[in-house]
Design an enzyme around this catalytic site. Sequence first.
Site, PDB file in Angstrom:
ATOM      1  N   TYR A  95       0.860  -1.187   0.000  1.00  0.00           N
ATOM      2  CA  TYR A  95       0.000   0.000   0.000  1.00  0.00           C
ATOM      3  C   TYR A  95       0.894   1.234   0.000  1.00  0.00           C
ATOM      4  O   TYR A  95       1.854   1.322   0.770  1.00  0.00           O
ATOM      5  CB  TYR A  95      -0.899   0.018   1.246  1.00  0.00           C
ATOM      6  CG  TYR A  95      -1.693   1.310   1.324  1.00  0.00           C
ATOM      7  CD1 TYR A  95      -2.956   1.407   0.752  1.00  0.00           C
ATOM      8  CD2 TYR A  95      -1.144   2.450   1.922  1.00  0.00           C
ATOM      9  CE1 TYR A  95      -3.654   2.602   0.780  1.00  0.00           C
ATOM     10  CE2 TYR A  95      -1.844   3.645   1.954  1.00  0.00           C
ATOM     11  CZ  TYR A  95      -3.101   3.718   1.384  1.00  0.00           C
ATOM     12  OH  TYR A  95      -3.791   4.897   1.402  1.00  0.00           O
ATOM     13  N   GLU A 120      -2.836   7.667  -4.306  1.00  0.00           N
ATOM     14  CA  GLU A 120      -2.859   6.371  -3.635  1.00  0.00           C
ATOM     15  C   GLU A 120      -2.632   5.253  -4.646  1.00  0.00           C
ATOM     16  O   GLU A 120      -3.304   5.210  -5.676  1.00  0.00           O
ATOM     17  CB  GLU A 120      -4.209   6.165  -2.940  1.00  0.00           C
ATOM     18  CG  GLU A 120      -4.264   4.904  -2.095  1.00  0.00           C
ATOM     19  CD  GLU A 120      -5.672   4.636  -1.551  1.00  0.00           C
ATOM     20  OE1 GLU A 120      -6.596   4.410  -2.355  1.00  0.00           O
ATOM     21  OE2 GLU A 120      -5.832   4.650  -0.319  1.00  0.00           O
TER      22      GLU A 120
END
Length: 398
Positions: free
Chosen positions: A109, A197
């Site tokens: 992530y 992101e």
Amino acid sequence: MDIHEYQAKEILARFGVAVPQGALAYSPEQAAYRARELGGDRWIVKAQVHAGGRGKAGGVKLCESEHEILDSASDMFGQKLVTHQTGPEGKGVYRVYVEGAVAFNREIYLGFVLDRTSQRVMIVASSQGGMEIEEISAQRPESIVRSTVEPAVGLQDFQAREIAFALGIPAKLMQQMTRTLQGCYRAFTELDATMVEINPLVITADDRVLALDAKMTFDGNAVFRHPHIAELRDKSQEDPRESRAADRGLNYIGLTGNIGCIVNGAGLAMATMDTIKLAGGEPANFLDIGGGATPERVAKAFRLVMSDDNVQAILVNIFAGINRCDWVAEGVVQALKANPVDVPVIVRLAGTNVEEGQKILAKSGLPIIRANSLIEAAERAVTAWKNDVAQNTKMRAV
Ligand code: ADP
Ligand code: MG
């Protein structure tokens, strides 16, 4: 302002972030054709909506033939995809992205956000990619690495390497990883993003660091500096009430109650909504008409608030500093004369030229309910709304 995954990937690729080969399609047939063009024998078909969580909601499908692509894409097109980020109404699918399926060993992530406390860009990363960050922070909080960037010097290579080490990236991939981090950081700052992101960022079976998903959000007040970003706005993904307001230069937030709010300034909007709730009501929306509210602007605001079917009463709450109460009153009267409304209208004015404003309202002959204080305005709005609803119910029963 949000953009689609394929657009974010295109932008990040320009900043040196590696992404899989992919192509956009506007129909199932085009999706199959695009897959043939890309070559290979396994593809991922991805619904393009402004929301994450598509995988779990059927918006990301692995396909092994043209037939499967046609089927998967047909299931997506024209549907409202409901993910945990879209709200129950979902978001319409009008484009799909087709990518070659990538074999990978690890999912990471990676997020870049604006940290208001330190007033810096913060990099948030975790070795537990694939899950949403909320899940990671609930289940594996120890896996999260945080690092803030000193704006005077930007993201330094040593800092990028520190993040990579903390994630357990092997030395031979260090350069690819720092390049990815640097690319995201540059895209973030140069394009006035508020969020970048990549989830997941993967390490492929053939040792490449690759962004399989990408999400970017931009500061709406800065997109005017980046016309090529402004062009990416997709109104099909926005609340139609909010798009209409943005087109007219007004700030509008759609909510789910019944009392429409016309105010000036975001702070006053918050206070107005709190007071409505305190008085036992629920706001349907708030519309911020901003500083210099001319009668034309107020009239526009009224039309916009009334175009929402949920609105059963309107509360106008203006504190005029730069504004003038007489202008606002003029606007309210003009709007109501041009487009009479069948819901109670409550007006509270304070500040510059308030007496003139009150006179204009009183002389108009319109059934406007006036109030002096905010709490009085909210209570009157809630009472008027309840009475009006009760009366309409009675009328329907007769
Ligand atoms: P979302 O976050 O909206 O669910 P993603 O793009 O992250 O959508 O896709 C969901 C999952 O699908 C990813 O976590 C990844 O495991 C897999 N995936 C996505 N794109 C690819 C790809 N090109 N090749 C292989 N797997 C993929
Ligand atoms: Mg994702």
